[in-house]
Design an enzyme around this catalytic site. Structure first.
Site, PDB file in Angstrom:
ATOM      1  N   MET A  26     -45.665  -5.467  -3.573  1.00 31.06           N
ATOM      2  CA  MET A  26     -46.735  -5.099  -2.654  1.00 31.06           C
ATOM      3  C   MET A  26     -47.831  -4.345  -3.392  1.00 31.06           C
ATOM      4  SD  MET A  26     -44.984  -3.883   0.930  1.00 31.06           S
ATOM      5  CE  MET A  26     -43.866  -2.677   0.237  1.00 31.06           C
TER       6      MET A  26
ATOM      7  N   SER B 272     -42.568  -4.759  -8.303  1.00 40.33           N
ATOM      8  CA  SER B 272     -42.176  -3.864  -7.213  1.00 40.33           C
ATOM      9  C   SER B 272     -41.211  -4.597  -6.291  1.00 40.33           C
ATOM     10  CB  SER B 272     -43.423  -3.371  -6.469  1.00 40.33           C
ATOM     11  OG  SER B 272     -43.087  -2.440  -5.465  1.00 40.33           O
TER      12      SER B 272
ATOM     13  N   HIS C 283     -41.091  -0.355  -9.533  1.00 35.34           N
ATOM     14  CA  HIS C 283     -41.177   0.699  -8.529  1.00 35.34           C
ATOM     15  C   HIS C 283     -39.783   0.918  -7.940  1.00 35.34           C
ATOM     16  CE1 HIS C 283     -45.688  -0.380  -7.724  1.00 35.34           C
ATOM     17  NE2 HIS C 283     -45.499   0.205  -8.889  1.00 35.34           N
TER      18      HIS C 283
END
Length: 345
Positions: free
Chosen positions: A286, A169, A196
Site C-alpha cells: 500500500m 509492504s 514494512h
C-alpha cells in the site's frame, strides 16, 4: 455498497469491540461472527463475506487451519490479528503462508481504551484488502489490468550490478519468499530487504527466510558489513541506511517518517555509494513508499524494477513507481527471480 465483514474470534469482548469499530465506518458492515475456525468456514460459505478478520488461538479449529480451508473452499481476503511476540510473529507468518493477506497487532488494551488508532488502521486495511486483486496469488480470477499494470519487455544492461535492494509492504512476506528462495547460494552481490513490519516480527521473518533460502538471510544490525550471497532485512521500527559502499547503519530515524523501516530512506542512502550499479525493486504494498528513493536512484543512473500490478496483493507501491515513469521494467512476480539472476550473475 458496503464491504461485508465476517469477524472470527473466540473472545466475545473482542468481537464486540471490533464489530463496533467496523460498523462505525459507512463503507463496512459486519454480516456475521464466529467463535472458532470450524464455524468460520460454515459462515464463509453461507454469508459470502468480502473480507474476514481472523484470530489464531481458538477452540475446535485454530486460525491457520481455518485460513487454509477457507482458501481451498472459497478464497476470501483474510486479515489476521496477532500478538506482538516472537511466537505471535511465527504464527502470523504461518498464516500468511496459508493465504492470509495482512495482519494487525491484537491488543485488548487498545480495543477497550482509545480506539481511534485501531479504528483507522483496521478500516484502512479492510477496505484495501477487500479488493479482488488481493487474492491473485491464491489463484482467484485476475482483475482487469490497469494502464500501469502492463508487463514490459526485458531489457539488456551493460553495467555490472553490485547491489540489489527490494522494498515491499502488504503481501511482501510471501512475495519476498518467492523471489529469494530462487536465488543461488553463490549469488554474487549483497541484497537489502525493506519490509514494512513491526520490530517484533522481523527477527522471526529473517530466521524463516534463512531456513528457506540458499543465500543467507539475517536481520540487519548497526555496523554490518554487507557481503555477496547475503540478504539483510531492515529491523522493524528502525531505519536501515548505507553509510559506505558495504556498511550498514541501523538507527531509530526521524519520527516524522511514516514508515519504519522506510524504503525511500534505504534506497536514497545508496545513491552516494552506487552509480549505475544498483538494482532496486519495488514489490507489492500500500501507499507510495519507494517512489522518491527510486527517483534519486534513477538520477544516479541506477536501474529500477516494479512488480507487475495484477500479480500484487496491493499494487500501490509498484504502481506509484510506474506512474512516475521510473520503472525500467515491470515484471510479474513469478519472473522476478529469474530476471535478477539473468542480469546480476
Amino acid at each position: 455498497m458496503s464491504i461485508k465483514v465476517l469477524i472470527v474470534d473466540d473472545s466475545s469482548f473482542f468481537r464486540h469491540q471490533i464489530k463496533s469499530i467496523i460498523n462505525s465506518s459507512p463503507n463496512l458492515t459486519v454480516v456475521g461472527e464466529a467463535a472458532n475456525g470450524r464455524d468460520a468456514i460454515d459462515k464463509v460459505v453461507s454469508l459470502k463475506p468480502d473480507v474476514i478478520t481472523m484470530d489464531y488461538e481458538m477452540p475446535l479449529m485454530d486460525g491457520i487451519t481455518a485460513v487454509r480451508e477457507i482458501m481451498r473452499r472459497q478464497p476470501t481476503p483474510i486479515l489476521m490479528f496477532s500478538s506482538l511476540t516472537l511466537q505471535g510473529a511465527r504464527v502470523t507468518l504461518d498464516a500468511l503462508d496459508a493465504g492470509a493477506v495482512d495482519f494487525l497487532p491484537k491488543s485488548y488494551e487498545k480495543a477497550s481504551g482509545n480506539t481511534e488508532a485501531l479504528r483507522q488502521a483496521l478500516v484502512e486495511k479492510l477496505q484495501t484488502i477487500a479488493r479482488p486483486s488481493s487474492l491473485l496469488r491464491r489463484g482467484a480470477p485476475a482483475a482487469p489490468r490497469s494502464p500501469v499494470a502492463r508487463t514490459t519487455a526485458a531489457r539488456k544492461y551493460t553495467q555490472r550490478f553490485e547491489l540489489v535492494m527490494i522494498g515491499t509492504s502488504t503481501g511482501g512476506p510471501v512475495a519476498l519468499q518467492k523471489v529469494l528462495t530462487q536465488l543461488p547460494a553463490n549469488f554474487p552481490v549483497p541484497v537489502l530487504l525493506i519490509q514494512h513490519m513491526p520490530g517484533s516480527f522481523t527477527g522471526a521473518f529473517a530466521e524463516r527466510l534463512n531456513s528457506q533460502c540458499r543465500i543467507g538471510v539475517k536481520e540487519a544490525e548497526d555496523g554490518d558489513i554487507i557481503k555477496p550471497g547475503m540478504a539483510y532485512l531492515a529491523p522493524g521500527g528502525m531505519q536501515m541506511m548505507l553509510t559506505g559502499k558495504n556498511k550498514l547503519k541501523v538507527l531509530a530515524g526521524d519520527a516524522r517518517l511514516n514508515y519504519k523501516p522506510s524504503v525511500d530512506l534505504t534506497f536514497g542512502s545508496a545513491v552516494k555509494h552506487y552509480n549505475k550499479s544498483a538494482l532496486a525493486i519495488v514489490l507489492t504494498g500500500m501507499g507510495a513508499d519507494g517512489r522518491e528513493g527510486a527517483r534519486l536512484l534513477k538520477q544516479a543512473q541506477n536501474v529500477i524494477w516494479a512488480q507487475e500490478g495484477s500479480t500484487c496483493v496491493i499494487d500501490g507501491m509498484p504502481s506509484a513507481v510506474v506512474k512516475a515513469n521510473l520503472a525500467d521494467e515491470v515484471i510479474p512476480l513469478p519472473d522476478i527471480a529469474r530476471r535478477i539472476i539473468n542480469v546480476v550473475t
